[in-house]
Design a protein around this motif. Structure first.
Motif, PDB file in Angstrom:
ATOM      1  N   ILE A   3       0.871  -1.173   0.000  1.00 59.98           N
ATOM      2  CA  ILE A   3       0.000   0.000   0.000  1.00 59.98           C
ATOM      3  C   ILE A   3       0.906   1.221   0.000  1.00 59.98           C
ATOM      4  N   ILE A   4       0.710   2.077  -0.976  1.00 58.72           N
ATOM      5  CA  ILE A   4       1.518   3.284  -1.104  1.00 58.72           C
ATOM      6  C   ILE A   4       0.632   4.479  -0.817  1.00 58.72           C
ATOM      7  N   SER A   5       1.084   5.344   0.072  1.00 54.56           N
ATOM      8  CA  SER A   5       0.347   6.561   0.392  1.00 54.56           C
ATOM      9  C   SER A   5       1.027   7.744  -0.271  1.00 54.56           C
ATOM     10  N   ALA A   6       0.220   8.571  -0.928  1.00 53.96           N
ATOM     11  CA  ALA A   6       0.717   9.791  -1.565  1.00 53.96           C
ATOM     12  C   ALA A   6      -0.279  10.895  -1.262  1.00 53.96           C
ATOM     13  N   GLU A   7       0.169  11.853  -0.492  1.00 48.87           N
ATOM     14  CA  GLU A   7      -0.687  12.944  -0.019  1.00 48.87           C
ATOM     15  C   GLU A   7      -1.862  12.338   0.737  1.00 48.87           C
ATOM     16  N   ALA A   8      -3.086  12.553   0.298  1.00 48.52           N
ATOM     17  CA  ALA A   8      -4.246  12.032   1.023  1.00 48.52           C
ATOM     18  C   ALA A   8      -4.787  10.744   0.406  1.00 48.52           C
ATOM     19  N   ASP A   9      -4.065  10.181  -0.569  1.00 51.89           N
ATOM     20  CA  ASP A   9      -4.551   8.999  -1.278  1.00 51.89           C
ATOM     21  C   ASP A   9      -3.721   7.769  -0.939  1.00 51.89           C
ATOM     22  N   ASP A  10      -4.373   6.612  -0.932  1.00 58.28           N
ATOM     23  CA  ASP A  10      -3.711   5.326  -0.763  1.00 58.28           C
ATOM     24  C   ASP A  10      -3.880   4.525  -2.045  1.00 58.28           C
ATOM     25  N   PHE A  11      -2.824   3.830  -2.455  1.00 55.09           N
ATOM     26  CA  PHE A  11      -2.849   3.017  -3.663  1.00 55.09           C
ATOM     27  C   PHE A  11      -2.463   1.593  -3.307  1.00 55.09           C
ATOM     28  N   ILE A  12      -3.243   0.626  -3.808  1.00 53.19           N
ATOM     29  CA  ILE A  12      -2.986  -0.788  -3.570  1.00 53.19           C
ATOM     30  C   ILE A  12      -2.468  -1.398  -4.866  1.00 53.19           C
ATOM     31  N   SER A  13      -1.439  -2.201  -4.765  1.00 52.01           N
ATOM     32  CA  SER A  13      -0.838  -2.841  -5.932  1.00 52.01           C
ATOM     33  C   SER A  13      -1.723  -3.985  -6.427  1.00 52.01           C
ATOM     34  N   LEU A  14      -2.235  -3.849  -7.668  1.00 51.50           N
ATOM     35  CA  LEU A  14      -3.009  -4.942  -8.264  1.00 51.50           C
ATOM     36  C   LEU A  14      -2.154  -6.183  -8.442  1.00 51.50           C
ATOM     37  N   THR A  15      -0.897  -5.990  -8.749  1.00 56.06           N
ATOM     38  CA  THR A  15       0.014  -7.115  -8.925  1.00 56.06           C
ATOM     39  C   THR A  15       0.117  -7.929  -7.647  1.00 56.06           C
ATOM     40  N   ASP A  16       0.268  -7.253  -6.527  1.00 57.30           N
ATOM     41  CA  ASP A  16       0.349  -7.962  -5.247  1.00 57.30           C
ATOM     42  C   ASP A  16      -0.951  -8.708  -4.951  1.00 57.30           C
ATOM     43  N   MET A  17      -2.076  -8.081  -5.246  1.00 55.68           N
ATOM     44  CA  MET A  17      -3.370  -8.714  -4.978  1.00 55.68           C
ATOM     45  C   MET A  17      -3.531  -9.999  -5.794  1.00 55.68           C
ATOM     46  N   LEU A  18      -3.070  -9.966  -7.026  1.00 61.19           N
ATOM     47  CA  LEU A  18      -3.292 -11.095  -7.913  1.00 61.19           C
ATOM     48  C   LEU A  18      -2.221 -12.168  -7.825  1.00 61.19           C
ATOM     49  N   ASN A  19      -1.121 -11.886  -7.162  1.00 69.83           N
ATOM     50  CA  ASN A  19      -0.078 -12.906  -7.001  1.00 69.83           C
ATOM     51  C   ASN A  19      -0.576 -14.095  -6.202  1.00 69.83           C
ATOM     52  N   ALA A  20      -1.584 -13.900  -5.381  1.00 75.63           N
ATOM     53  CA  ALA A  20      -2.134 -14.986  -4.585  1.00 75.63           C
ATOM     54  C   ALA A  20      -2.965 -15.935  -5.448  1.00 75.63           C
TER      55      ALA A  20
END
Length: 74
Positions: A3-20
């Motif tokens: 999870i990457i936070s930039a200013e007031a936004d959080d971003f989740i890696s789709l790649t990480d989610m789908l590796n499972a």
């Protein structure tokens, strides 16, 4: 999962989610959807100064057709 936070936004890696799961299959299926392709084109045109509009037009014209397939690497 990253999870990457930039200013007031959080971003989740789709790649990480789908590796499972079998991620390539799910992403390829998702990329066949014309609405997804159009969204990605808009996002790229706003955020990528080197966006290749010509190549995108070819992909966009094929998206949603039965014979259309694109791999994750493409």
């Amino acid at each position: 999962m990253t999870i990457i936070s930039a200013e007031a936004d959080d971003f989740i890696s789709l790649t990480d989610m789908l590796n499972a799961k079998d991620g390539d299959f799910f992403i390829s299926d998702w990329l066949r959807n014309r609405n997804t392709v159009e969204f990605l084109g808009i996002w790229e045109s706003v955020n990528n100064p080197d966006f290749n509009y010509g190549e995108f037009a070819v992909i966009k014209n094929q998206a949603g057709l039965n014979g259309y397939k694109i791999s994750v690497k493409e």
